[in-house]
Design a protein around this motif. Structure first.
Motif, PDB file in Angstrom:
ATOM      1  N   UNK A 266      57.852  -9.210  -4.118  1.00  0.00           N
ATOM      2  CA  UNK A 266      58.672  -9.617  -5.259  1.00  0.00           C
ATOM      3  C   UNK A 266      58.825 -11.129  -5.350  1.00  0.00           C
ATOM      4  N   UNK A 267      58.627 -11.827  -4.233  1.00  0.00           N
ATOM      5  CA  UNK A 267      58.792 -13.288  -4.206  1.00  0.00           C
ATOM      6  C   UNK A 267      57.511 -14.034  -4.532  1.00  0.00           C
ATOM      7  N   UNK A 268      56.403 -13.322  -4.696  1.00  0.00           N
ATOM      8  CA  UNK A 268      55.119 -13.980  -4.907  1.00  0.00           C
ATOM      9  C   UNK A 268      54.873 -14.255  -6.395  1.00  0.00           C
ATOM     10  N   UNK A 269      53.771 -14.946  -6.693  1.00  0.00           N
ATOM     11  CA  UNK A 269      53.431 -15.237  -8.084  1.00  0.00           C
ATOM     12  C   UNK A 269      53.117 -13.939  -8.825  1.00  0.00           C
ATOM     13  N   UNK A 270      53.077 -14.001 -10.153  1.00  0.00           N
ATOM     14  CA  UNK A 270      52.926 -12.803 -10.970  1.00  0.00           C
ATOM     15  C   UNK A 270      51.662 -12.019 -10.651  1.00  0.00           C
ATOM     16  N   UNK A 271      50.629 -12.704 -10.202  1.00  0.00           N
ATOM     17  CA  UNK A 271      49.361 -12.038  -9.901  1.00  0.00           C
ATOM     18  C   UNK A 271      49.414 -11.247  -8.601  1.00  0.00           C
ATOM     19  N   UNK A 272      50.466 -11.459  -7.811  1.00  0.00           N
ATOM     20  CA  UNK A 272      50.545 -10.805  -6.505  1.00  0.00           C
ATOM     21  C   UNK A 272      51.915 -10.167  -6.269  1.00  0.00           C
ATOM     22  N   UNK A 273      52.509  -9.672  -7.335  1.00  0.00           N
ATOM     23  CA  UNK A 273      53.793  -8.990  -7.205  1.00  0.00           C
ATOM     24  C   UNK A 273      53.594  -7.572  -6.679  1.00  0.00           C
ATOM     25  N   UNK A 274      54.682  -6.835  -6.588  1.00  0.00           N
ATOM     26  CA  UNK A 274      54.632  -5.493  -6.028  1.00  0.00           C
ATOM     27  C   UNK A 274      53.665  -4.581  -6.784  1.00  0.00           C
ATOM     28  N   UNK A 275      53.562  -4.754  -8.084  1.00  0.00           N
ATOM     29  CA  UNK A 275      52.648  -3.914  -8.864  1.00  0.00           C
ATOM     30  C   UNK A 275      51.206  -4.089  -8.386  1.00  0.00           C
ATOM     31  N   UNK A 276      50.849  -5.311  -7.962  1.00  0.00           N
ATOM     32  CA  UNK A 276      49.510  -5.544  -7.416  1.00  0.00           C
ATOM     33  C   UNK A 276      49.322  -4.761  -6.124  1.00  0.00           C
TER      34      UNK A 276
ATOM     35  N   UNK B 204      47.507 -20.327 -11.930  1.00  0.00           N
ATOM     36  CA  UNK B 204      47.500 -21.755 -12.227  1.00  0.00           C
ATOM     37  C   UNK B 204      48.868 -22.281 -12.626  1.00  0.00           C
ATOM     38  N   UNK B 205      49.570 -21.530 -13.461  1.00  0.00           N
ATOM     39  CA  UNK B 205      50.903 -21.951 -13.899  1.00  0.00           C
ATOM     40  C   UNK B 205      51.898 -21.957 -12.745  1.00  0.00           C
ATOM     41  N   UNK B 206      51.753 -20.991 -11.840  1.00  0.00           N
ATOM     42  CA  UNK B 206      52.678 -20.881 -10.713  1.00  0.00           C
ATOM     43  C   UNK B 206      52.431 -21.978  -9.680  1.00  0.00           C
ATOM     44  N   UNK B 207      51.183 -22.209  -9.330  1.00  0.00           N
ATOM     45  CA  UNK B 207      50.860 -23.071  -8.199  1.00  0.00           C
ATOM     46  C   UNK B 207      50.494 -24.500  -8.592  1.00  0.00           C
ATOM     47  N   UNK B 208      50.180 -24.718  -9.855  1.00  0.00           N
ATOM     48  CA  UNK B 208      49.840 -26.067 -10.313  1.00  0.00           C
ATOM     49  C   UNK B 208      50.621 -26.402 -11.588  1.00  0.00           C
ATOM     50  N   UNK B 209      51.947 -26.346 -11.527  1.00  0.00           N
ATOM     51  CA  UNK B 209      52.762 -26.574 -12.731  1.00  0.00           C
ATOM     52  C   UNK B 209      52.646 -27.985 -13.284  1.00  0.00           C
ATOM     53  N   UNK B 210      52.154 -28.902 -12.462  1.00  0.00           N
ATOM     54  CA  UNK B 210      52.027 -30.296 -12.907  1.00  0.00           C
ATOM     55  C   UNK B 210      50.835 -30.499 -13.841  1.00  0.00           C
ATOM     56  N   UNK B 211      49.919 -29.544 -13.885  1.00  0.00           N
ATOM     57  CA  UNK B 211      48.739 -29.685 -14.732  1.00  0.00           C
ATOM     58  C   UNK B 211      49.077 -29.434 -16.195  1.00  0.00           C
TER      59      UNK B 211
END
Length: 221
Positions: free
Chosen positions: A32-42, A151-158
């Motif tokens: 639940x604490x991970x980025x959207x691509x690796x949440x519990x549903x994954x 990309x949005x989760x881990x590189x928000x500065x881009x």
């Protein structure tokens, strides 16, 4: 050793209720604490596909279940070594000794370590191939969306332009012809879906249209 029997329809019934309770209350919530691509549903999708493939290969479904549940928990320490950290977490979990012996723990740890697409070598055993293949779960739209989300989760500065450049590079590097992703088992739909994804990746107009649509949706919340 968990009970045998590999009827796909009854596969979840092969898993002891106390093991399922432990995984569902103590392990899956970590996603639940991970980025959207690796949440519990994954994790749940990887579990479902691992059980399906495990049934086809007459594998121990309890082991396939646990491997899938733990495969990405190491993301808590970052992506680069997450497969090794996931294996360490599994191997260090004393609670698992209620259901598995040390030889089984070793097999499960190796499978978790071997699941990563960029591993660069074939997984050491059938369980590593099962979870690696289950983790692919290639769906063109879902794969494109996960790439934008990451990309949005881990590189928000881009900015948007740089996000698109990262998006294109990652897709070609991983999924493109000659990319590092390898498929290890034939009994999946991934091969056909990978070809479909490659057709999108190799068409710059369609790829940009997909990025624009997904980026705008994800940026809007």
């Amino acid at each position: 050793m968990c009970p045998g029997g590999f009827d796909t329809i009854k596969k979840m019934k092969q898993i002891p209720s106390d093991l399922k309770l432990y995984i569902e209350t103590e392990i899956l919530p970590r996603y639940d604490a991970f980025d959207k691509a690796h949440r519990r549903s994954h994790a749940e999708r990887v579990i479902a596909e691992s059980l399906r493939l495990g049934a086809l290969y007459a594998a121990d479904l309890c082991m396939a279940y646990v491997i899938a549940a733990y495969h990405d928990v190491g993301l808590c320490a970052g992506r680069e070594r997450h497969h090794f950290v996931s294996g360490e977490i599994l191997a260090a979990d004393k609670t698992l000794r209620a259901w598995f012996n040390e030889a089984e723990i070793k097999i499960m740890r190796e499978a978790v370590e071997d699941h990563r697409a960029s591993l660069g070598r074939e997984p050491r055993g059938i369980y590593g191939k099962i979870v690696a293949e289950a983790d692919r779960l290639i769906d063109p739209d879902a794969t494109l969306r996960r790439t934008v989300q990451y990309g949005l989760k881990h590189y928000p500065e881009l900015d948007k332009k740089a996000q698109y450049e990262r998006f294109v590079f990652h897709l070609h590097n991983k999924y493109g012809t000659g990319g590092y992703l390898k498929l290890w088992l034939p009994q999946t739909d991934n091969a056909a879906r990978l070809e479909e994804l490659r057709r999108i990746i190799e068409n710059p107009v369609i790829l940009k249209e997909n990025f624009e649509r997904i980026f705008n949706e994800e940026s809007a919340g």
